[in-house]
Write an enzyme that holds these catalytic residues in place. Structure first.
Site, short mmCIF file in Angstrom:
data_model
loop_
_atom_site.label_atom_id
_atom_site.label_comp_id
_atom_site.label_asym_id
_atom_site.label_seq_id
_atom_site.Cartn_x
_atom_site.Cartn_y
_atom_site.Cartn_z
N HIS A 166 30.71 -8.55 59.94
CA HIS A 166 30.09 -7.21 59.10
C HIS A 166 31.29 -6.36 58.27
O HIS A 166 32.33 -6.53 58.58
CB HIS A 166 29.66 -6.07 60.35
CG HIS A 166 30.72 -5.48 61.20
ND1 HIS A 166 30.38 -4.85 62.25
CD2 HIS A 166 31.86 -5.14 60.98
CE1 HIS A 166 31.39 -3.98 62.78
NE2 HIS A 166 32.36 -4.46 61.91
N ASP B 245 31.06 4.75 56.94
CA ASP B 245 30.22 4.82 58.24
C ASP B 245 30.72 6.03 58.94
O ASP B 245 31.87 6.20 58.95
CB ASP B 245 29.99 3.68 58.84
CG ASP B 245 31.38 2.66 58.96
OD1 ASP B 245 32.57 3.48 58.89
OD2 ASP B 245 31.29 1.71 59.19
N ASN C 10 32.21 -10.37 63.75
CA ASN C 10 30.78 -10.81 63.34
C ASN C 10 30.61 -10.89 61.92
O ASN C 10 29.44 -11.13 61.49
CB ASN C 10 29.89 -10.11 64.14
CG ASN C 10 29.76 -8.70 63.61
OD1 ASN C 10 30.43 -8.19 62.71
ND2 ASN C 10 29.04 -7.87 64.49
N GLU D 40 25.63 -4.97 60.32
CA GLU D 40 25.60 -5.76 61.46
C GLU D 40 24.76 -7.16 60.96
O GLU D 40 23.99 -7.29 59.89
CB GLU D 40 24.99 -5.43 62.88
CG GLU D 40 25.73 -4.17 63.33
CD GLU D 40 27.23 -4.53 63.87
OE1 GLU D 40 27.85 -5.20 63.30
OE2 GLU D 40 27.40 -3.72 64.69
P1 PGA Z 1 39.23 -3.64 62.80
O1 PGA Z 1 37.80 -3.11 62.30
O2 PGA Z 1 39.83 -3.10 61.30
O3 PGA Z 1 39.52 -2.64 63.74
O4 PGA Z 1 39.36 -4.70 62.97
C1 PGA Z 1 37.02 -3.86 61.42
C2 PGA Z 1 35.70 -3.74 61.39
O5 PGA Z 1 35.11 -3.97 62.42
O6 PGA Z 1 35.10 -3.59 60.22
#
Ligand code: PGA
Length: 264
Positions: A139, A67, A137, A144
């Site tokens: 994701h 992404d 959450n 999302e």
């Molecule tokens: P993080 O993010 O590795 O910074 O915890 C993970 C994500 O939001 O997919």
């Protein structure tokens, strides 16, 4: 689904690096799916170290990132282009022309742009090994909650939780992007193998829902239950809310004895 529970973040990173390095050695022309965020940083450090000692060669590999924030140029310090450059690509020998990251500056005709990204993945032969983090959450990528489980690469509006989790990286809330281009859940499920890494208590609820909860678009990572070759590599804090921890350890012992190739 294999659930590997490690003591801490360092062990998670080392185990993930062992598997990724093994996959690259086994198939030098591998197509890797890569993630950003704090979670894969330890994995990338380990891979850089292996490359530095001459134990790993990315010269025939290809990568596709999950992404990118919409509206951020590659040079922006918070762009995922910049992150990948700093954290991995400038330190290994993955050929530039084999690196793919969605373009955050695509200003129009998002559908055509995203269809091209999907086509590029197909033309490369599909993703052999997809690395994922997980959001609080649930994701994966920027899929999302309530993302279609069949979704493909597309423009996605970020959730309030994601914006809250990431806005401290930006000088002000108005600078925080509100949308992203992300591979879809369907895109991720098409990968041949998936490694999901998670560390810390803040991820425990999302990890438990992803592994033991119902498959639901409210927790995008739960869609991985439909994938035939997923390994969760998580630390004890991230495993905190799982109810079947002993069973996962037993599965791992049996896998080591009967089908060790699943762990290589
Ligand atoms: P993080 O993010 O590795 O910074 O915890 C993970 C994500 O939001 O997919």
């Amino acid at each position: 689904m294999l659930v590997v529970i490690k003591k801490d973040y360092e062990e998670v990173s080392r185990e993930a690096a062992r598997i990724v390095a093994g996959a690259v050695r086994c198939r030098p022309e591998i197509v890797l799916g890569l993630a950003t965020g704090s979670t894969p940083l330890g994995l990338y450090k380990e891979l850089i170290a292996l490359y530095g000692t001459g134990d790993l060669d990315f010269s025939r590999a290809t990568s596709f990132n999950l992404d990118e924030y919409l509206g951020l140029p590659a040079s922006h310090p918070q762009s995922f282009h910049h992150f990948m450059e700093q954290s991995l690509f400038s330190k290994i020998n993955l050929p530039r022309q084999n690196i793919h990251i969605p373009d955050g500056m695509v200003g129009h005709d998002y559908e055509a742009y995203c269809a091209n990204y999907e086509q590029a993945i197909k033309s490369a032969g599909g993703i052999d090994l997809q690395v994922l983090g997980i959001g609080r959450n649930g994701h994966v990528g920027f899929n999302e909650p309530t993302s279609s489980l069949a979704s493909r690469t597309r423009l996605k509006a970020l959730s309030r939780e994601t914006i809250e989790d990431n806005r401290h990286f930006f000088a002000s809330e108005s600078e925080m992007p509100k949308c992203a281009i992300t591979m879809g859940i369907g895109t991720i499920l098409d990968s041949r193998r998936v490694l999901l890494l998670a560390s810390g208590r803040s991820k425990a609820a999302a990890v438990a829902k992803a592994i033991e909860g119902p498959i639901t678009s409210s927790v995008s990572a739960s869609a991985l239950q439909m994938h035939p070759d997923v390994t969760f590599i998580i630390d004890e804090d991230a495993a905190y809310s799982l109810t079947q921890r002993d069973y996962y350890r037993h599965v791992l012992e049996m896998t080591r004895i009967f089908t060790p190739e699943r762990l290589s």
